[in-house]
Design an enzyme around this catalytic site. Structure first.
Site, PDB file in Angstrom:
ATOM      1  N   SER A 365     -32.929 -27.491 -25.415  1.00  0.00           N
ATOM      2  CA  SER A 365     -32.318 -26.454 -26.242  1.00  0.00           C
ATOM      3  C   SER A 365     -30.806 -26.686 -26.390  1.00  0.00           C
ATOM      4  CB  SER A 365     -32.642 -25.086 -25.629  1.00  0.00           C
ATOM      5  OG  SER A 365     -32.701 -24.120 -26.631  1.00  0.00           O
ATOM      6  N   LYS A 369     -28.921 -30.338 -27.313  1.00  0.00           N
ATOM      7  CA  LYS A 369     -27.818 -30.691 -28.215  1.00  0.00           C
ATOM      8  C   LYS A 369     -26.808 -31.497 -27.393  1.00  0.00           C
ATOM      9  CE  LYS A 369     -28.059 -25.811 -29.892  1.00  0.00           C
ATOM     10  NZ  LYS A 369     -29.259 -25.674 -30.656  1.00  0.00           N
ATOM     11  N   TRP A 456     -37.813 -21.477 -34.729  1.00  0.00           N
ATOM     12  CA  TRP A 456     -36.353 -21.279 -34.798  1.00  0.00           C
ATOM     13  C   TRP A 456     -35.620 -22.625 -34.749  1.00  0.00           C
ATOM     14  CZ3 TRP A 456     -32.996 -17.916 -36.297  1.00  0.00           C
ATOM     15  CH2 TRP A 456     -31.730 -17.800 -35.743  1.00  0.00           C
ATOM     16  N   HIS A 506     -41.057 -22.205 -26.982  1.00  0.00           N
ATOM     17  CA  HIS A 506     -39.777 -22.838 -26.643  1.00  0.00           C
ATOM     18  C   HIS A 506     -39.634 -22.893 -25.126  1.00  0.00           C
ATOM     19  CE1 HIS A 506     -35.583 -23.899 -27.237  1.00  0.00           C
ATOM     20  NE2 HIS A 506     -35.195 -22.892 -26.479  1.00  0.00           N
TER      21      HIS A 506
HETATM   22  C1  GCU Z   1     -30.638 -19.795 -28.967  1.00  0.00           C
HETATM   23  C2  GCU Z   1     -29.856 -20.612 -29.979  1.00  0.00           C
HETATM   24  C3  GCU Z   1     -30.388 -22.047 -30.049  1.00  0.00           C
HETATM   25  C4  GCU Z   1     -30.414 -22.658 -28.659  1.00  0.00           C
HETATM   26  C5  GCU Z   1     -31.200 -21.764 -27.722  1.00  0.00           C
HETATM   27  C6  GCU Z   1     -31.185 -22.189 -26.254  1.00  0.00           C
HETATM   28  O1  GCU Z   1     -31.941 -19.595 -29.407  1.00  0.00           O
HETATM   29  O2  GCU Z   1     -29.960 -19.956 -31.205  1.00  0.00           O
HETATM   30  O3  GCU Z   1     -29.569 -22.841 -30.904  1.00  0.00           O
HETATM   31  O4  GCU Z   1     -30.970 -23.957 -28.721  1.00  0.00           O
HETATM   32  O5  GCU Z   1     -30.632 -20.468 -27.729  1.00  0.00           O
HETATM   33  O6  GCU Z   1     -30.331 -22.945 -25.842  1.00  0.00           O
HETATM   34  O7  GCU Z   1     -32.035 -21.689 -25.524  1.00  0.00           O
END
Ligand code: GCU
Length: 530
Positions: A365, A369, A456, A506
């Site tokens: 998540s 990144k 998402w 997720h």
């Molecule tokens: C949120 C955010 C995402 C991210 C995620 C996470 O949902 O919008 O961009 O990847 O958190 O890190 O759990």
């Protein structure tokens, strides 16, 4: 529709941590014919067919040219300059920024994805204003294209990469870990002097018998050919939350609140120990012959909108209290976390048990990144794994599907360089897209993973970015993904780029880690004399 739990995620202020969203099982397998660089669907107004809002798991370099590809320069120059000089960072960094944001609708309808064309990775503008240069060799990629793209990622999205500092290991402790593992725990001092910031790292080495894989060579005793390949990842809530081992030290600083961890006052507690252990299946990795290490991202940048002040950035000379001094390409949390990973790598490669040529960076998540950006900035990482990293990670921004630049830079302004927010609603004007950050891994192995219920993060956008990055591996005579057909659920595919879409929500699970290990074993075999 009920399966879009991340459609309307909470703002930073509402965050409920990591591990809170074991989202529901889902939907049928997707098979999508894809076009690598564009869609020809007629754009229509954005709509949304969903969602039951849910509370997602909110857990919580050298000299580089930053010139944009020529075709984009005219459009970008004015806004970029304005941003770099004048962007009032303070306005984007107030903790309640999301509360002031206009309400945004999110698209989950493939038919409503806009028409787009991705920047061509293999076409670079010539510095003298003459025609663009086609990149046709590995050398040209490494010396011309890669630095150019990396500079654009720094200036428009993640902010500058941070400089290396000396790393000193303190309080190093060795002991028996779970399942016959050896635990090495160290506090790494990051910088000069005893007051420099620190991060706690926990590293587990497999037992000599290697669990149920006794045929594997015994773990290293310093013999170069037997050094261990290692998975390194950052965690969201503290090392203790991902391990049941009572010896794992607990963070003393800010941690996110969360239902799974039971934290409600941003202070870590012993009772959180092991609450997120499903995210780090140490025994599974040991059984495959891997060492594995983790550290808490909040050690260097607490993950909230005001976290910059308590981050390591002041220790590196960055201004954090005077918004007028903040540049448009100022590093955010993702660049800072990526720096943390590199500093941990500095230490790992000094250990006789660890194979310095096979350290794999993994992230889930927001930390997925980060893993991509760490691998982009530090080519010592032998392989990069992005798990469900979505917007600002592996998913194409030009596809208006799921999370948007507006949303992410409003809810999480501290993750990126300030300039990124100026592309809200203008994703098609970005000089980069996320296939560029994936291509930074080339020619090293890259693995991208998605989850069916995680719309998402735009699973198809993550897959398409991996397809679009493939030609860079081609320059090196390596196969990228090897297909542009979206795979069946729970069916890993790939060449030197791997991909799977897991059933379920997720999360990062043992199933995901098993696929990462299978891929790594195929693409990063031990070599004699390492
Ligand atoms: C949120 C955010 C995402 C991210 C995620 C996470 O949902 O919008 O961009 O990847 O958190 O890190 O759990």
């Amino acid at each position: 529709m009920e399966c879009e739990e991340r459609a309307n995620p909470p703002s930073t202020a509402e965050m409920v941590p990591h591990g809170a969203d074991r989202r529901r099982r889902p939907s049928p397998s997707i098979r999508v014919p894809i076009r690598a660089t564009s869609t020809s669907l007629r754009p229509r107004p954005i709509g949304y067919d969903l969602p039951v809002p849910h509370r997602a798991r909110e857990t919580g370099a050298g000299s580089l040219s930053t010139a944009a590809p020529r075709s984009l320069t005219m459009r970008l120059r004015a806004p970029l300059i304005a941003t770099i000089l004048f962007l009032p960072l303070a306005a984007t960094m107030t903790p309640d920024a999301s509360a002031q944001a206009p309400k945004e609708e999110f698209n989950y309808d493939e038919a409503l994805v806009r028409e787009y064309t991705l920047p061509d990775l293999l076409m670079i503008p010539a510095g003298d204003g003459s025609d663009s240069e086609a990149i046709t060799s590995p050398e040209a990629w490494l010396t011309v294209a890669r630095p150019r793209w990396l500079g654009l990622l720094e200036s428009t999205e993640y902010g500058r990469l941070l400089p290396a500092v000396p790393v000193t290991a303190e309080h190093v402790e060795r002991g028996p870990g779970p399942d016959g593992a050896t635990r090495i725990q160290a506090r790494l001092r990051l910088g000069h002097g005893p007051d420099a910031p620190a991060t706690e790292v926990i590293l587990y080495l497999p037992s000599p018998s290697r669990g149920d894989k006794p045929e594997l060579p015994s773990p290293s005793r310093g013999d170069a050919s037997e050094r261990l390949p290692t998975f390194l990842h950052l965690n969201f809530s503290g090392n203790h939350a991902e391990s049941t081992d009572p010896a794992v030290r607990i963070p003393s600083g800010w941690v996110p609140n969360g239902k799974d961890t039971g934290v409600d006052d941003n202070r870590a507690k012993a009772s959180s120990r092991g609450t997120l252990a499903s995210r780090w299946p140490v025994k599974l990795l040991h059984d495959r012959g891997y060492a594995t290490a983790t550290a808490y991202c909040g050690d260097v940048f607490p993950d909230h909108a005001d976290g910059r002040k308590a981050s390591v950035l002041p220790s590196l000379g960055y201004v954090v209290h005077d918004a007028r001094m903040v540049r448009g390409d100022e590093p955010g949390a993702i660049s800072t976390w990526a720096w943390q990973l590199s500093r941990i790598l500095d230490w790992l490669v000094t250990l006789p048990e660890i194979d310095p040529t096979r350290v794999i960076v993994v992230g889930h998540s927001r930390l997925g990144k980060t893993a991509l950006w760490a691998g982009a900035g530090d080519e010592r990482f032998a392989m990069v794994v992005s798990n469900e990293s979505g917007c600002g990670g592996a998913a194409l921004e030009r596809r208006n599907y799921g999370e948007t630049v507006r949303r992410i830079t409003t809810s999480f302004p501290h993750w990126f360089a300030p300039t990124f927010a100026t592309y809200a609603g203008r994703e098609t004007e970005l000089p980069v897209d996320q296939h560029v950050v994936l291509a930074m891994t080339a020619p090293r192995p890259l693995y991208v993973s998605s989850a069916v219920e995680d719309r998402w993060a735009d699973p198809r956008g993550e897959f398409l970015a991996a397809v679009a990055a493939g030609p860079v591996w081609g320059l090196f005579g390596r196969e990228g993904l090897g297909t542009d057909t979206f795979p069946a659920v729970d069916t890993p595919i790939g060449g030197t780029i791997g991909y799977h879409i897991r059933s379920g929500p997720h999360d990062i699970t043992a199933v995901d880690w098993g696929h990462f290990a299978d891929f790594a074993t195929r693409v990063l075999p031990a070599r004699e004399g390492r």
